[in-house]
Design an enzyme around this catalytic site. Structure first.
Site, PDB file in Angstrom:
ATOM      1  N   ARG A 121      -9.202   1.690   8.988  1.00 31.14           N
ATOM      2  CA  ARG A 121      -8.727   0.355   9.317  1.00 31.14           C
ATOM      3  C   ARG A 121      -9.820  -0.466   9.990  1.00 31.14           C
ATOM      4  O   ARG A 121      -9.655  -1.642  10.261  1.00 31.14           O
ATOM      5  CB  ARG A 121      -7.622   0.556  10.310  1.00 31.14           C
ATOM      6  CG  ARG A 121      -6.442  -0.308  10.282  1.00 31.14           C
ATOM      7  CD  ARG A 121      -5.499  -0.508   9.695  1.00 31.14           C
ATOM      8  NE  ARG A 121      -4.266  -1.081   9.909  1.00 31.14           N
ATOM      9  CZ  ARG A 121      -3.155  -0.525   9.543  1.00 31.14           C
ATOM     10  NH1 ARG A 121      -3.130   0.676   9.057  1.00 31.14           N
ATOM     11  NH2 ARG A 121      -2.045  -1.190   9.659  1.00 31.14           N
ATOM     12  N   ARG A 156      11.759  -1.816  10.567  1.00 30.46           N
ATOM     13  CA  ARG A 156      10.708  -1.428  11.511  1.00 30.46           C
ATOM     14  C   ARG A 156      10.615  -2.411  12.667  1.00 30.46           C
ATOM     15  O   ARG A 156      10.747  -3.616  12.480  1.00 30.46           O
ATOM     16  CB  ARG A 156       9.361  -1.364  10.782  1.00 30.46           C
ATOM     17  CG  ARG A 156       9.079   0.001  10.240  1.00 30.46           C
ATOM     18  CD  ARG A 156       7.919   0.053   9.295  1.00 30.46           C
ATOM     19  NE  ARG A 156       6.697  -0.538   9.787  1.00 30.46           N
ATOM     20  CZ  ARG A 156       5.534  -0.453   9.145  1.00 30.46           C
ATOM     21  NH1 ARG A 156       5.459   0.214   8.011  1.00 30.46           N
ATOM     22  NH2 ARG A 156       4.455  -1.030   9.623  1.00 30.46           N
ATOM     23  N   ARG A 179      -0.386  -8.882  13.264  1.00 32.14           N
ATOM     24  CA  ARG A 179      -0.947  -7.829  12.407  1.00 32.14           C
ATOM     25  C   ARG A 179      -1.841  -8.435  11.328  1.00 32.14           C
ATOM     26  O   ARG A 179      -2.865  -7.854  10.970  1.00 32.14           O
ATOM     27  CB  ARG A 179       0.196  -7.016  11.772  1.00 32.14           C
ATOM     28  CG  ARG A 179       0.887  -6.126  12.794  1.00 32.14           C
ATOM     29  CD  ARG A 179       2.218  -5.617  12.306  1.00 32.14           C
ATOM     30  NE  ARG A 179       2.122  -4.771  11.134  1.00 32.14           N
ATOM     31  CZ  ARG A 179       3.148  -4.474  10.352  1.00 32.14           C
ATOM     32  NH1 ARG A 179       4.350  -4.969  10.608  1.00 32.14           N
ATOM     33  NH2 ARG A 179       2.983  -3.697   9.321  1.00 32.14           N
ATOM     34  N   LYS A 181       0.842  -1.215   0.000  1.00 30.33           N
ATOM     35  CA  LYS A 181       0.000   0.000   0.000  1.00 30.33           C
ATOM     36  C   LYS A 181       0.872   1.259   0.000  1.00 30.33           C
ATOM     37  O   LYS A 181       0.636   2.179  -0.765  1.00 30.33           O
ATOM     38  CB  LYS A 181      -0.907   0.051   1.252  1.00 30.33           C
ATOM     39  CG  LYS A 181      -1.825  -1.130   1.418  1.00 30.33           C
ATOM     40  CD  LYS A 181      -2.697  -0.976   2.650  1.00 30.33           C
ATOM     41  CE  LYS A 181      -1.940  -0.973   3.970  1.00 30.33           C
ATOM     42  NZ  LYS A 181      -1.221  -2.229   4.272  1.00 30.33           N
ATOM     43  N   ARG A 212      11.915  -5.864   4.405  1.00 27.68           N
ATOM     44  CA  ARG A 212      11.619  -4.434   4.223  1.00 27.68           C
ATOM     45  C   ARG A 212      12.619  -3.560   4.981  1.00 27.68           C
ATOM     46  O   ARG A 212      12.970  -3.828   6.124  1.00 27.68           O
ATOM     47  CB  ARG A 212      10.217  -4.101   4.729  1.00 27.68           C
ATOM     48  CG  ARG A 212      10.000  -2.594   4.741  1.00 27.68           C
ATOM     49  CD  ARG A 212       8.591  -2.159   4.872  1.00 27.68           C
ATOM     50  NE  ARG A 212       7.880  -2.745   5.980  1.00 27.68           N
ATOM     51  CZ  ARG A 212       6.586  -2.604   6.163  1.00 27.68           C
ATOM     52  NH1 ARG A 212       5.868  -1.927   5.290  1.00 27.68           N
ATOM     53  NH2 ARG A 212       5.986  -3.157   7.191  1.00 27.68           N
TER      54      ARG A 212
HETATM   55  P1  AP5 Z   1       4.919  -1.633   1.795  1.00 25.02           P
HETATM   56  O1  AP5 Z   1       4.591  -0.776   0.613  1.00 25.02           O
HETATM   57  O2  AP5 Z   1       5.768  -1.055   2.873  1.00 25.02           O
HETATM   58  O3  AP5 Z   1       3.607  -2.314   2.366  1.00 25.02           O
HETATM   59  P2  AP5 Z   1       2.385  -1.717   3.179  1.00 25.02           P
HETATM   60  O4  AP5 Z   1       1.165  -2.379   2.659  1.00 25.02           O
HETATM   61  O5  AP5 Z   1       2.411  -0.216   3.174  1.00 25.02           O
HETATM   62  O6  AP5 Z   1       2.749  -2.297   4.593  1.00 25.02           O
HETATM   63  P3  AP5 Z   1       2.684  -1.682   6.051  1.00 25.02           P
HETATM   64  O7  AP5 Z   1       3.360  -2.670   6.941  1.00 25.02           O
HETATM   65  O8  AP5 Z   1       3.216  -0.273   6.081  1.00 25.02           O
HETATM   66  O9  AP5 Z   1       1.193  -1.671   6.291  1.00 25.02           O
HETATM   67  P4  AP5 Z   1       0.504  -1.739   7.620  1.00 25.02           P
HETATM   68  O10 AP5 Z   1      -0.865  -1.488   7.140  1.00 25.02           O
HETATM   69  O11 AP5 Z   1       0.657  -2.918   8.470  1.00 25.02           O
HETATM   70  O12 AP5 Z   1       1.300  -0.632   8.471  1.00 25.02           O
HETATM   71  P5  AP5 Z   1       0.933   0.857   8.894  1.00 25.02           P
HETATM   72  O13 AP5 Z   1       2.166   1.642   8.826  1.00 25.02           O
HETATM   73  O14 AP5 Z   1      -0.288   1.337   8.184  1.00 25.02           O
HETATM   74  O15 AP5 Z   1       5.628  -2.972   1.219  1.00 25.02           O
HETATM   75  C1  AP5 Z   1       6.076  -3.977   2.088  1.00 25.02           C
HETATM   76  C2  AP5 Z   1       7.440  -4.544   1.574  1.00 25.02           C
HETATM   77  O16 AP5 Z   1       7.231  -5.191   0.328  1.00 25.02           O
HETATM   78  C3  AP5 Z   1       8.480  -3.439   1.305  1.00 25.02           C
HETATM   79  O17 AP5 Z   1       9.748  -3.931   1.622  1.00 25.02           O
HETATM   80  C4  AP5 Z   1       8.346  -3.170  -0.189  1.00 25.02           C
HETATM   81  O18 AP5 Z   1       9.553  -2.695  -0.736  1.00 25.02           O
HETATM   82  C5  AP5 Z   1       7.991  -4.563  -0.712  1.00 25.02           C
HETATM   83  N1  AP5 Z   1       7.117  -4.512  -1.883  1.00 25.02           N
HETATM   84  C6  AP5 Z   1       6.116  -3.611  -2.148  1.00 25.02           C
HETATM   85  N2  AP5 Z   1       5.519  -3.890  -3.320  1.00 25.02           N
HETATM   86  C7  AP5 Z   1       6.134  -5.018  -3.791  1.00 25.02           C
HETATM   87  C8  AP5 Z   1       5.942  -5.820  -4.956  1.00 25.02           C
HETATM   88  N3  AP5 Z   1       4.995  -5.538  -5.871  1.00 25.02           N
HETATM   89  N4  AP5 Z   1       6.739  -6.905  -5.097  1.00 25.02           N
HETATM   90  C9  AP5 Z   1       7.694  -7.207  -4.171  1.00 25.02           C
HETATM   91  N5  AP5 Z   1       7.920  -6.481  -3.066  1.00 25.02           N
HETATM   92  C10 AP5 Z   1       7.150  -5.404  -2.872  1.00 25.02           C
HETATM   93  O19 AP5 Z   1       0.487   0.619  10.428  1.00 25.02           O
HETATM   94  C11 AP5 Z   1       1.404   0.222  11.411  1.00 25.02           C
HETATM   95  C12 AP5 Z   1       0.701   0.212  12.768  1.00 25.02           C
HETATM   96  O20 AP5 Z   1       0.201   1.541  13.090  1.00 25.02           O
HETATM   97  C13 AP5 Z   1      -0.518  -0.704  12.878  1.00 25.02           C
HETATM   98  O21 AP5 Z   1      -0.163  -2.033  13.182  1.00 25.02           O
HETATM   99  C14 AP5 Z   1      -1.306  -0.009  14.013  1.00 25.02           C
HETATM  100  O22 AP5 Z   1      -0.755  -0.326  15.283  1.00 25.02           O
HETATM  101  C15 AP5 Z   1      -1.062   1.473  13.754  1.00 25.02           C
HETATM  102  N6  AP5 Z   1      -2.088   2.082  12.872  1.00 25.02           N
HETATM  103  C16 AP5 Z   1      -1.863   2.658  11.668  1.00 25.02           C
HETATM  104  N7  AP5 Z   1      -3.017   3.108  11.138  1.00 25.02           N
HETATM  105  C17 AP5 Z   1      -3.996   2.818  12.028  1.00 25.02           C
HETATM  106  C18 AP5 Z   1      -5.403   3.014  12.045  1.00 25.02           C
HETATM  107  N8  AP5 Z   1      -6.043   3.604  11.011  1.00 25.02           N
HETATM  108  N9  AP5 Z   1      -6.112   2.577  13.120  1.00 25.02           N
HETATM  109  C19 AP5 Z   1      -5.492   1.991  14.158  1.00 25.02           C
HETATM  110  N10 AP5 Z   1      -4.158   1.749  14.203  1.00 25.02           N
HETATM  111  C20 AP5 Z   1      -3.408   2.165  13.146  1.00 25.02           C
END
Ligand code: AP5
Length: 214
Positions: free
Chosen positions: A88, A160, A171, A13, A127
Site C-alpha cells: 500500500r 463495514r 481513504r 480488488k 457494500r
Molecule cells: P470490493 O471488491 O469490496 O472493493 P475493494 O477494492 O476490495 O475495496 P476495499 O474497501 O476492501 O479496499 P480497501 O483497499 O480500502 O480496503 P482494505 O480492506 O484493503 O468492492 C467494493 C463494492 O463494489 C462492493 O460492494 C462490491 O460488491 C462492488 N463492486 C465490485 N466490483 C463491482 C463492479 N464491477 N461493478 C459494480 N459494483 C462492484 O483496507 C482497509 C483498511 O485496512 C485500510 O484503510 C487500512 O487502515 C488497513 N490496511 C489494509 N491493508 C493495509 C496495508 N497494506 N498497509 C496499511 N494499512 C492497511
C-alpha cells in the site's frame, strides 16, 4: 503465480481477487481482512489497528509488513497467492520485492483496477460483506439472493465501519498520496496490467483472465 491487486478503495480488488483465487486455486491474502478479523476477535493486533481502520488511515508499515510476511510464509502460499490491499506504500513494496528476490522469486502481475473517485462513494455505501466467509455484495449491483444473507454460508451480512462517507473520502485521499505511486513502481518493474473497473464484475474478470493468459 503471484499477483498484486492495485486500485482505489472500493475499486473491486477484493471481488476480483476472490474470483482469481477460485479459478487458479491459490489463496486470497487481504491485509484488510486479516485486520478486520482481529478487530472482531478483539485480539492484541485488533486493538492495535482498530483506530487506524476506523479513521481511514494506514496501519504503520512495520506492523503491516510483519503480518503479511508471516501470512505468505504459510504452506498454502507455496504455489502463489493474490495480494489484496498489500503493498500500500512504496516502502511496503520494496520490502516485498527484496524478500522475494532473496528467494529468487518475484511478483508476476500487478493488476490495477481503475475506477474514478466519483463511482467509489456510491459503491461503498451499498457494500455489504460476510463477517464469516468474507464474500462481498452490493445492495444494487451485486445483491445476495436473500436480502441481508450470505449466499455462500448463510451468515447475516454487515456494513463495514469504514464505509461511512467521511471515512471513504479520507481513504481516497490516503490512496492518492500513498498508494497510487505503486502503479509507476510496478510499471517500471514491467508487470503492470490495467483493467477498466467500471465494467460489470464478470466483464472485469474476463479482462483480467485474458491478461493473465495472454
Ligand atoms: P470490493 O471488491 O469490496 O472493493 P475493494 O477494492 O476490495 O475495496 P476495499 O474497501 O476492501 O479496499 P480497501 O483497499 O480500502 O480496503 P482494505 O480492506 O484493503 O468492492 C467494493 C463494492 O463494489 C462492493 O460492494 C462490491 O460488491 C462492488 N463492486 C465490485 N466490483 C463491482 C463492479 N464491477 N461493478 C459494480 N459494483 C462492484 O483496507 C482497509 C483498511 O485496512 C485500510 O484503510 C487500512 O487502515 C488497513 N490496511 C489494509 N491493508 C493495509 C496495508 N497494506 N498497509 C496499511 N494499512 C492497511
Amino acid at each position: 503465480m503471484k499477483i498484486v491487486m492495485l486500485g482505489a478503495p472500493g475499486a473491486g480488488k477484493g471481488t476480483q481477487a476472490q474470483m482469481i483465487c477460485e479459478k487458479y486455486g491459490i489463496p486470497h491474502v487481504s491485509t484488510g481482512d486479516i485486520f478486520r478479523e482481529n478487530i472482531r476477535n478483539n485480539t492484541e493486533l485488533g486493538q492495535q489497528v482498530k483506530s487506524y481502520l476506523n479513521e481511514g488511515k494506514l496501519v504503520p508499515d512495520e506492523l503491516t509488513v510483519r503480518i503479511l510476511l508471516d501470512r505468505v510464509a504459510k504452506e498454502d502460499c507455496a504455489n502463489g497467492y493474490v495480494l489484496d490491499g498489500f503493498p500500500r506504500t512504496i516502502p511496503q513494496a520494496e520490502v516485498l520485492t527484496q524478500k522475494l528476490e532473496e528467494m529468487n522469486d518475484k511478483i508476476d502481475f500487478a493488476i490495477d483496477v481503475e475506477v474514478p473517485d466519483e463511482n467509489i462513494i456510491r459503491r461503498m455505501s451499498g457494500r455489504r460483506s460476510c463477517p464469516k466467509c468474507g464474500a462481498t455484495y452490493h445492495v444494487t449491483y451485486i445483491p445476495p439472493k436473500q436480502d441481508g444473507i450470505c449466499d455462500e454460508c448463510g451468515s447475516a451480512l454487515v456494513q463495514r465501519d469504514d464505509d461511512k462517507e467521511e471515512t471513504v473520502k479520507e481513504r481516497l485521499n490516503v490512496y492518492h498520496k500513498q498508494t497510487q505511486p505503486l502503479i509507476e513502481y510496478y510499471g517500471n518493474a514491467g508487470v503492470l496490467k490495467t483493467v477498466d473497473g467500471t465494467k460489470d464484475m464478470k466483464e472485469v474478470f474476463e479482462d483480467i483472465t485474458a491478461l493473465l493468459e495472454e
